[in-house]
Design a protein around this motif. Structure first.
Motif, PDB file in Angstrom:
ATOM      1  N   ASN A 116      61.366  20.957  78.181  1.00 22.69           N
ATOM      2  CA  ASN A 116      60.242  20.790  77.374  1.00 22.69           C
ATOM      3  C   ASN A 116      60.223  21.483  75.933  1.00 22.69           C
ATOM      4  O   ASN A 116      59.319  21.609  75.230  1.00 22.69           O
ATOM      5  CB  ASN A 116      58.717  21.240  77.835  1.00 22.69           C
ATOM      6  N   HIS A 117      61.332  21.670  75.604  1.00 22.14           N
ATOM      7  CA  HIS A 117      61.563  22.162  73.855  1.00 22.14           C
ATOM      8  C   HIS A 117      62.985  21.935  73.436  1.00 22.14           C
ATOM      9  O   HIS A 117      63.258  20.876  72.739  1.00 22.14           O
ATOM     10  CB  HIS A 117      61.307  23.803  73.873  1.00 22.14           C
ATOM     11  N   GLN A 118      64.133  22.484  74.130  1.00 22.38           N
ATOM     12  CA  GLN A 118      65.322  21.887  74.296  1.00 22.38           C
ATOM     13  C   GLN A 118      65.275  20.686  75.336  1.00 22.38           C
ATOM     14  O   GLN A 118      64.808  21.164  76.296  1.00 22.38           O
ATOM     15  CB  GLN A 118      66.571  22.764  74.364  1.00 22.38           C
ATOM     16  N   MET A 119      65.983  19.764  75.462  1.00 19.29           N
ATOM     17  CA  MET A 119      65.774  18.743  76.311  1.00 19.29           C
ATOM     18  C   MET A 119      67.275  18.389  76.792  1.00 19.29           C
ATOM     19  O   MET A 119      68.045  17.793  75.709  1.00 19.29           O
ATOM     20  CB  MET A 119      64.948  17.668  76.081  1.00 19.29           C
ATOM     21  N   CYS A 147      65.342  11.136  72.017  1.00 19.65           N
ATOM     22  CA  CYS A 147      65.815  11.449  73.527  1.00 19.65           C
ATOM     23  C   CYS A 147      66.907  10.145  73.612  1.00 19.65           C
ATOM     24  O   CYS A 147      68.174  10.573  74.346  1.00 19.65           O
ATOM     25  CB  CYS A 147      64.846  11.251  74.340  1.00 19.65           C
ATOM     26  N   ASP A 162      62.107  25.954  79.020  1.00 20.50           N
ATOM     27  CA  ASP A 162      62.030  25.336  77.663  1.00 20.50           C
ATOM     28  C   ASP A 162      63.537  24.988  77.187  1.00 20.50           C
ATOM     29  O   ASP A 162      63.865  24.561  75.890  1.00 20.50           O
ATOM     30  CB  ASP A 162      61.353  26.099  76.628  1.00 20.50           C
ATOM     31  N   SER A 163      64.457  25.536  77.890  1.00 19.35           N
ATOM     32  CA  SER A 163      66.196  25.460  77.506  1.00 19.35           C
ATOM     33  C   SER A 163      66.462  24.138  78.034  1.00 19.35           C
ATOM     34  O   SER A 163      67.472  23.683  77.588  1.00 19.35           O
ATOM     35  CB  SER A 163      66.783  26.667  78.173  1.00 19.35           C
ATOM     36  N   LYS A 171      58.967  29.395  82.596  1.00 24.44           N
ATOM     37  CA  LYS A 171      59.614  28.726  81.198  1.00 24.44           C
ATOM     38  C   LYS A 171      61.129  28.020  81.588  1.00 24.44           C
ATOM     39  O   LYS A 171      61.906  28.418  82.012  1.00 24.44           O
ATOM     40  CB  LYS A 171      59.991  30.034  80.478  1.00 24.44           C
ATOM     41  N   PHE A 198      67.358  28.213  70.398  1.00 23.76           N
ATOM     42  CA  PHE A 198      68.018  26.449  70.350  1.00 23.76           C
ATOM     43  C   PHE A 198      68.622  25.900  69.086  1.00 23.76           C
ATOM     44  O   PHE A 198      68.547  24.974  69.102  1.00 23.76           O
ATOM     45  CB  PHE A 198      66.815  25.623  71.066  1.00 23.76           C
ATOM     46  N   ILE A 219      60.053  11.983  69.242  1.00 28.66           N
ATOM     47  CA  ILE A 219      60.687  12.679  70.635  1.00 28.66           C
ATOM     48  C   ILE A 219      61.150  11.547  71.305  1.00 28.66           C
ATOM     49  O   ILE A 219      62.453  11.658  71.682  1.00 28.66           O
ATOM     50  CB  ILE A 219      59.550  13.343  71.404  1.00 28.66           C
ATOM     51  N   VAL A 235      68.617  17.467  72.730  1.00 30.71           N
ATOM     52  CA  VAL A 235      67.562  17.381  71.616  1.00 30.71           C
ATOM     53  C   VAL A 235      66.841  18.529  71.680  1.00 30.71           C
ATOM     54  O   VAL A 235      66.576  19.219  72.606  1.00 30.71           O
ATOM     55  CB  VAL A 235      66.759  16.361  72.137  1.00 30.71           C
ATOM     56  N   VAL A 236      66.364  19.181  70.507  1.00 27.78           N
ATOM     57  CA  VAL A 236      65.332  19.900  70.188  1.00 27.78           C
ATOM     58  C   VAL A 236      64.327  19.294  69.492  1.00 27.78           C
ATOM     59  O   VAL A 236      64.520  18.671  68.455  1.00 27.78           O
ATOM     60  CB  VAL A 236      65.973  21.142  69.586  1.00 27.78           C
ATOM     61  N   PHE A 237      62.991  19.536  69.992  1.00 28.33           N
ATOM     62  CA  PHE A 237      61.949  19.294  69.213  1.00 28.33           C
ATOM     63  C   PHE A 237      61.147  20.305  68.713  1.00 28.33           C
ATOM     64  O   PHE A 237      61.051  21.436  69.144  1.00 28.33           O
ATOM     65  CB  PHE A 237      61.061  17.860  69.644  1.00 28.33           C
ATOM     66  N   ALA A 251      55.193  14.429  67.409  1.00 30.69           N
ATOM     67  CA  ALA A 251      55.305  13.870  68.719  1.00 30.69           C
ATOM     68  C   ALA A 251      55.896  12.560  68.699  1.00 30.69           C
ATOM     69  O   ALA A 251      56.973  12.402  69.536  1.00 30.69           O
ATOM     70  CB  ALA A 251      53.670  13.537  69.227  1.00 30.69           C
ATOM     71  N   LYS A 253      58.077  22.124  67.267  1.00 31.44           N
ATOM     72  CA  LYS A 253      56.654  22.016  67.466  1.00 31.44           C
ATOM     73  C   LYS A 253      55.494  22.190  66.634  1.00 31.44           C
ATOM     74  O   LYS A 253      55.992  23.255  65.957  1.00 31.44           O
ATOM     75  CB  LYS A 253      56.498  22.909  68.716  1.00 31.44           C
ATOM     76  N   GLY A 278      59.739  12.352  76.069  1.00 26.56           N
ATOM     77  CA  GLY A 278      61.221  12.516  76.277  1.00 26.56           C
ATOM     78  C   GLY A 278      61.350  11.937  77.821  1.00 26.56           C
ATOM     79  O   GLY A 278      62.282  11.027  77.998  1.00 26.56           O
ATOM     80  N   PHE A 293      67.556  14.218  82.620  1.00 31.32           N
ATOM     81  CA  PHE A 293      66.389  13.171  82.568  1.00 31.32           C
ATOM     82  C   PHE A 293      66.935  12.085  83.136  1.00 31.32           C
ATOM     83  O   PHE A 293      66.216  11.233  83.879  1.00 31.32           O
ATOM     84  CB  PHE A 293      65.734  13.012  81.104  1.00 31.32           C
ATOM     85  N   ALA A 330      52.886  16.120  74.590  1.00 28.28           N
ATOM     86  CA  ALA A 330      54.113  15.952  73.774  1.00 28.28           C
ATOM     87  C   ALA A 330      55.264  15.817  74.915  1.00 28.28           C
ATOM     88  O   ALA A 330      56.307  15.025  74.707  1.00 28.28           O
ATOM     89  CB  ALA A 330      54.451  16.848  72.680  1.00 28.28           C
ATOM     90  N   SER A 331      55.052  16.936  75.744  1.00 31.37           N
ATOM     91  CA  SER A 331      56.465  17.152  76.370  1.00 31.37           C
ATOM     92  C   SER A 331      56.971  15.911  77.436  1.00 31.37           C
ATOM     93  O   SER A 331      57.829  15.830  78.101  1.00 31.37           O
ATOM     94  CB  SER A 331      56.396  18.616  77.156  1.00 31.37           C
TER      95      SER A 331
END
Lengths: 191, 191
Positions: free
Chosen positions: A27-30, B66, A23-24, A21, B113, B62, B76-78, B59, B80, A63, A35, A59-60
């Motif tokens: 791929n959920h929070q980014m 970003c 996701d922090s 995981k 998040f 995003i 960012v938070v997306f 989607a 889902k 970003g 990046f 989707a992930s």
């Protein structure tokens, strides 16, 4: 890439069933500053390869791909997941098997946005069995586009995707390659 | 925003049933240099508002979110989309009605998040009936987060979403507001 490995060690959580995981930050929070550092690393690795388009899958991947495109100064195209088999229109279509969700889904890309002139970098957050990346290669082949290589954030190197796709000739630059991990906190990277 | 309006006039396609196709630069193929110009415009508009997080929905939001986060120097938070109602775990959940696809779907955000410390900019590609944006406001309210405003690429100003949400007190900065459009090539913007 040291920065990504350290972030995985600090903020990643290994769950049951081989799930990591992240996701922090991924791929959920980014964390877009992470990046950008990843994108600069890929730019360094693929300099002088003439990449003119980034291809990813929703989707992930979107970003990471967009920040990467900003560094490469080129557009992004993302393949769309669809469950309807009979969408009209000029699209390339292939099937991707999801091991995580134990399903199969179609992915499509409009024929207008992928063609013989394209020199592609495929970008995604994870590489495990290689199904998504393989699907992106199928779409690129259908379009006559040239795949220069792939940029992956996290590769589970103990799963077969990376080996199989490299055997098919794909150049893959994974920024963190996990050799093994378990729920007790063990994680080893291939440097 | 002149640059976006001109791009819509040049590359947008008005289809039957009130559909504006901008998939060559906004939501399938994505022009990230345009996204950066949009992000800089929102940064200009929301300077000194203390925004510390961007919230969007998968989607097609995003990518824009970003690039915007890179300019705002925040994460960012997306939210889902999910069709399974009984996912376990600590998530905020609300329903969004899709007028385009004539369905209803759940959107979720992990409680980890989104919280009372967050001062949010909501970002999306389109505003028409306001269902997605309204869903993001619901999630923010559940989390006790503060919504500072919204950044929208294209608003169909002849549909009710923008008016209804502004009446609820939401600040919305849409970079192109379409007053009317039809298949014969007519398109007017509200400046």
């Amino acid at each position: 890439m040291r920065m990504l490995e350290e972030r995985i060690l600090r903020d990643g959580i290994v769950m049951e069933k081989d799930v990591l995981k992240v996701d922090s930050f991924l791929n959920h929070q980014m964390d877009v500053s992470l990046f950008r550092a990843m994108a600069e690393e890929w730019y360094h690795l693929y300099a002088d390869c003439g990449i003119n388009k980034i291809l990813t899958i929703e989707a992930s991947g979107i970003g990471i791909a967009c920040i990467t495109a900003l560094v490469f100064q080129c557009p992004v195209v993302f393949a769309k997941k669809t469950k309807t088999r009979n969408i009209a229109g000029d699209v390339y279509r292939t099937q991707v098997q999801s091991f995580t969700h134990n399903t199969c889904y179609d992915v499509i890309v409009s024929k207008r946005f992928l063609g013989p002139g394209d020199r592609l970098l495929l970008v995604d957050d994870f590489l495990a069995n290689g199904a998504a990346l393989s699907g992106l290669m199928d779409l690129s082949d259908m379009a006559g586009a040239q795949v220069i290589g792939a940029g992956i954030a996290i590769e589970k190197a103990y799963q077969p995707g990376g080996r199989l796709l490299r055997e098919r000739g794909l150049r893959i630059e994974s920024l963190a390659r996990i050799a093994r991990m378990d729920e007790n906190g063990t994680m080893e990277f291939i440097s």
